[in-house]
Design an enzyme around this catalytic site. Structure first.
Site, mmCIF file in Angstrom:
data_model
loop_
_atom_site.group_PDB
_atom_site.id
_atom_site.type_symbol
_atom_site.label_atom_id
_atom_site.label_comp_id
_atom_site.label_asym_id
_atom_site.label_seq_id
_atom_site.Cartn_x
_atom_site.Cartn_y
_atom_site.Cartn_z
ATOM 1 N N HIS A 159 23.478 56.432 26.234
ATOM 2 C CA HIS A 159 23.470 56.039 27.637
ATOM 3 C C HIS A 159 22.384 55.015 27.851
ATOM 4 C CE1 HIS A 159 23.444 56.245 31.980
ATOM 5 N NE2 HIS A 159 24.669 56.738 31.855
ATOM 6 N N ASP A 161 30.812 61.753 29.743
ATOM 7 C CA ASP A 161 32.217 61.612 29.374
ATOM 8 C C ASP A 161 32.586 62.360 28.103
ATOM 9 O OD1 ASP A 161 33.020 60.148 31.523
ATOM 10 O OD2 ASP A 161 32.321 58.276 30.657
HETATM 11 N N1 CMC Z 1 27.544 55.264 18.513
HETATM 12 C C1 CMC Z 1 26.828 54.687 17.506
HETATM 13 N N2 CMC Z 1 25.739 53.914 17.716
HETATM 14 C C2 CMC Z 1 25.364 53.727 18.987
HETATM 15 C C3 CMC Z 1 26.050 54.301 20.084
HETATM 16 C C4 CMC Z 1 27.178 55.094 19.786
HETATM 17 N N3 CMC Z 1 27.871 55.664 20.785
HETATM 18 N N4 CMC Z 1 25.461 53.938 21.251
HETATM 19 C C5 CMC Z 1 24.417 53.161 20.889
HETATM 20 N N5 CMC Z 1 24.359 53.047 19.537
HETATM 21 C C6 CMC Z 1 23.317 52.332 18.758
HETATM 22 C C7 CMC Z 1 23.515 50.829 18.816
HETATM 23 O O1 CMC Z 1 24.337 50.382 17.765
HETATM 24 C C8 CMC Z 1 22.097 50.349 18.710
HETATM 25 O O2 CMC Z 1 21.701 50.463 17.355
HETATM 26 P P1 CMC Z 1 20.641 49.415 16.734
HETATM 27 O O3 CMC Z 1 19.389 49.577 17.537
HETATM 28 O O4 CMC Z 1 20.505 49.818 15.307
HETATM 29 O O5 CMC Z 1 21.263 48.058 16.897
HETATM 30 C C9 CMC Z 1 21.304 51.379 19.503
HETATM 31 O O6 CMC Z 1 22.066 52.589 19.393
HETATM 32 C C10 CMC Z 1 21.096 51.039 20.978
HETATM 33 O O7 CMC Z 1 22.382 50.756 21.532
HETATM 34 P P2 CMC Z 1 22.655 49.724 22.707
HETATM 35 O O8 CMC Z 1 24.090 49.326 22.668
HETATM 36 O O9 CMC Z 1 21.617 48.652 22.675
HETATM 37 O O10 CMC Z 1 22.353 50.631 23.964
HETATM 38 P P3 CMC Z 1 22.790 50.298 25.423
HETATM 39 O O11 CMC Z 1 21.831 50.987 26.304
HETATM 40 O O12 CMC Z 1 22.998 48.839 25.611
HETATM 41 O O13 CMC Z 1 24.263 50.961 25.518
HETATM 42 C C11 CMC Z 1 26.027 52.455 25.875
HETATM 43 C C12 CMC Z 1 24.553 52.143 26.141
HETATM 44 C C13 CMC Z 1 26.467 53.636 26.752
HETATM 45 C C14 CMC Z 1 26.908 51.237 26.245
HETATM 46 C C15 CMC Z 1 26.214 52.801 24.376
HETATM 47 O O14 CMC Z 1 25.410 53.909 24.035
HETATM 48 C C16 CMC Z 1 27.657 53.055 24.000
HETATM 49 O O15 CMC Z 1 28.397 52.112 23.708
HETATM 50 N N6 CMC Z 1 28.132 54.359 23.994
HETATM 51 C C17 CMC Z 1 29.497 54.685 23.724
HETATM 52 C C18 CMC Z 1 30.345 54.461 24.971
HETATM 53 C C19 CMC Z 1 30.127 55.534 26.019
HETATM 54 O O16 CMC Z 1 30.148 56.723 25.735
HETATM 55 N N7 CMC Z 1 29.974 55.076 27.278
HETATM 56 C C20 CMC Z 1 29.853 55.989 28.431
HETATM 57 C C21 CMC Z 1 28.529 55.886 29.110
HETATM 58 S S1 CMC Z 1 28.265 57.235 30.266
HETATM 59 C C22 CMC Z 1 29.498 57.014 31.464
HETATM 60 C C23 CMC Z 1 29.149 55.946 32.404
HETATM 61 O O17 CMC Z 1 28.287 56.172 33.273
HETATM 62 O O18 CMC Z 1 29.744 54.857 32.318
#
Ligand code: CMC
Length: 428
Positions: free
Chosen positions: A307, A364
């Site tokens: 998240h 989710d």
């Molecule tokens: N699986 C594997 N790796 C992950 C995941 C995941 N679900 N989420 C983040 N990472 C890794 C990412 O690859 C990165 O690694 P590194 O630092 O080595 O490059 C690190 O963790 C940080 O990730 P980020 O993408 O920079 O984090 P963010 O804050 O931009 O993204 C997020 C948050 C929710 C988009 C992301 O965690 C994600 O894509 N999760 C899966 C989709 C999901 O479940 N979304 C629902 C969110 S809750 C409902 C809502 O309110 O919308």
């Protein structure tokens, strides 16, 4: 806390005001930065460090796993309030008394008929259309059927627009599902409560009575409350920025629906279920999918994990996990997908990749399992999220307009070509 922050650039010092919120969050106010520095801006892709507004609606602390609507803990609201009370709280700032709640319910019911011509629009969509696309279009189309723009300086006008959309949106939600299932498009039953009515509109078969199941009603009520607001997330920011051009409420909400659709946001609940199904079909080897999620050359992410804000746990996920166990138990559903989800969660919580990056199950991860137990098709999951988020979007839109926020218009750092001469086509 000092009252200003000092920025030094090109040997010049600038004092920038520091503001502190009621929960002691600190921000450097850079609103005069560009003018005083003659052109310097900040760069923050994804707005990870940028506050876009002041807001008194929702507080969340990602480190401590706190979520509150208007000061009330989400745990208490999910336990003691119902969805319409929470909607009123979010939108108008206080919990309603009996009279206010009664009037709110009655006014919403008065507006729960959608112009019958909207059915023609629904008819024109192919059955294969994703319900979120249909919902976004229908929400936008409501503008055409209710063309008078909201006078935001009139409390009455604002209130009427709010009860109108709260009344009509569940009908659109139900129609997107009925279209998919080939069922006739019906109107609701005003003798029922909001959530009961949504369920009946979605599930009623043309040839039999619909019997409400209190377990399902309770579970949906709780899910809607948990999704009702989440401060400046992607879809809410979209609603605020769309509305900041003084575009109307309905189209601003339609923009929010579109933003919510993406799998990194609300679309994650559908993606989670599809992922769990894929793991099951593949023989249930969670380790294989864990490895994929950790492999930087593989685009696969563990859906329902991570998240932007919560870095210890998502308080909504805790409540939902418990609810999933209860609902499945009460309904007597044995779902192997739940075991896969639990296994995956356990492994991820013990895995250094996930622990180091503070990736925890989000709201989710379990919601889709409950929706499935209720008989809601997987493509409708994000639509259910939208139904829950509606009061939050409305509250944020209202706050933005009442605060007279300026049009949202970020700047950029241009990295393209500098001026170059035009080449005629024969020279390209
Ligand atoms: N699986 C594997 N790796 C992950 C995941 C995941 N679900 N989420 C983040 N990472 C890794 C990412 O690859 C990165 O690694 P590194 O630092 O080595 O490059 C690190 O963790 C940080 O990730 P980020 O993408 O920079 O984090 P963010 O804050 O931009 O993204 C997020 C948050 C929710 C988009 C992301 O965690 C994600 O894509 N999760 C899966 C989709 C999901 O479940 N979304 C629902 C969110 S809750 C409902 C809502 O309110 O919308």
């Amino acid at each position: 806390m000092s009252k200003t922050a000092t920025l030094e650039i090109n040997n010049e010092k600038y004092e920038l005001p520091v503001m502190v919120g009621t929960e002691n969050e600190v921000a450097i106010d850079i609103s005069s930065l560009r003018t005083s520095t003659k052109g310097v801006i900040t760069l923050d892709p994804g707005y990870k460090n940028t506050g876009s507004c002041e807001s008194a609606i929702t507080f969340l602390d990602g480190e401590k796993g706190i979520l509150r609507y208007r000061g009330y803990a989400i745990e208490e609201l999910a336990d003691k309030a119902d969805f319409l009370e929470v909607a009123y709280l979010l939108i108008f700032g206080e919990l309603p008394n009996t009279e206010q709640l009664g009037k709110f319910q009655t006014d919403i019911k008065k507006h729960s008929v959608v112009d019958d011509d909207v059915k023609k629009i629904v008819d024109a969509f192919p059955k294969s259309a994703h319900p979120m696309g249909v919902l976004s279009s229908l929400t936008s189309a409501l503008t055409a059927f209710n063309p008078s723009s909201v006078n935001v300086n009139s409390e009455e006008d604002m209130y009427n627009a709010i009860v109108r959309i709260l009344g009509k949106f569940p009908v659109l939600v139900a129609w997107t599902m009925r279209k998919k299932m080939g069922l006739p498009l019906d109107y609701g039953d005003n003798s029922l409560g909001y959530v009961e009515n949504v369920l009946k509109m979605m599930f009623k078969q043309p040839n039999e009575e619909y019997k409400l199941n209190p377990i399902v009603v309770n579970a949906l009520d709780k899910l809607l409350i948990l999704h009702a607001d989440h401060e400046q997330n992607c879809s809410t920011s979209t609603v605020r920025i769309t509305g900041s051009s003084h575009a109307g409420l309905f189209v601003s909400l339609a923009a929010g629906v579109s933003a919510l659709w993406g799998p990194l946001h609300g679309g994650a609940n559908q993606a989670v279920l599809e992922m769990l199904e894929a793991i099951k079909a593949d023989g249930g080897d969670t380790k294989k999918f864990m490895a994929k999620a950790k492999d930087k050359d593989d685009p696969f992410r563990l859906m329902g994990f991570g998240h932007r804000v919560y870095k210890n746990f998502d308080p909504r996920a805790k409540i939902i996990k418990k609810a999933a166990d209860e609902v499945l138990g009460d309904l007597g559903v044995e779902d192997p997908i739940l075991d896969i989800a639990k296994g995956l969660e356990k492994e991820a919580l013990e895995d250094t990749y996930f622990v180091d990056r503070k990736l925890y199950p989000n709201v989710d991860f379990y919601s889709g399992i409950i929706y499935r137990a209720m008989g809601i098709p997987v493509e409708m999951f994000t639509v259910m999220f939208a139904l829950g988020r509606l009061p939050g979007w409305i509250a944020q839109w209202r706050e933005m307009r009442l605060n007279k926020e300026p049009i949202g218009r970020p700047r950029q750092i241009y990295t393209g070509y500098t001026l170059r001469p035009f080449k005629t086509i024969d020279k390209r």
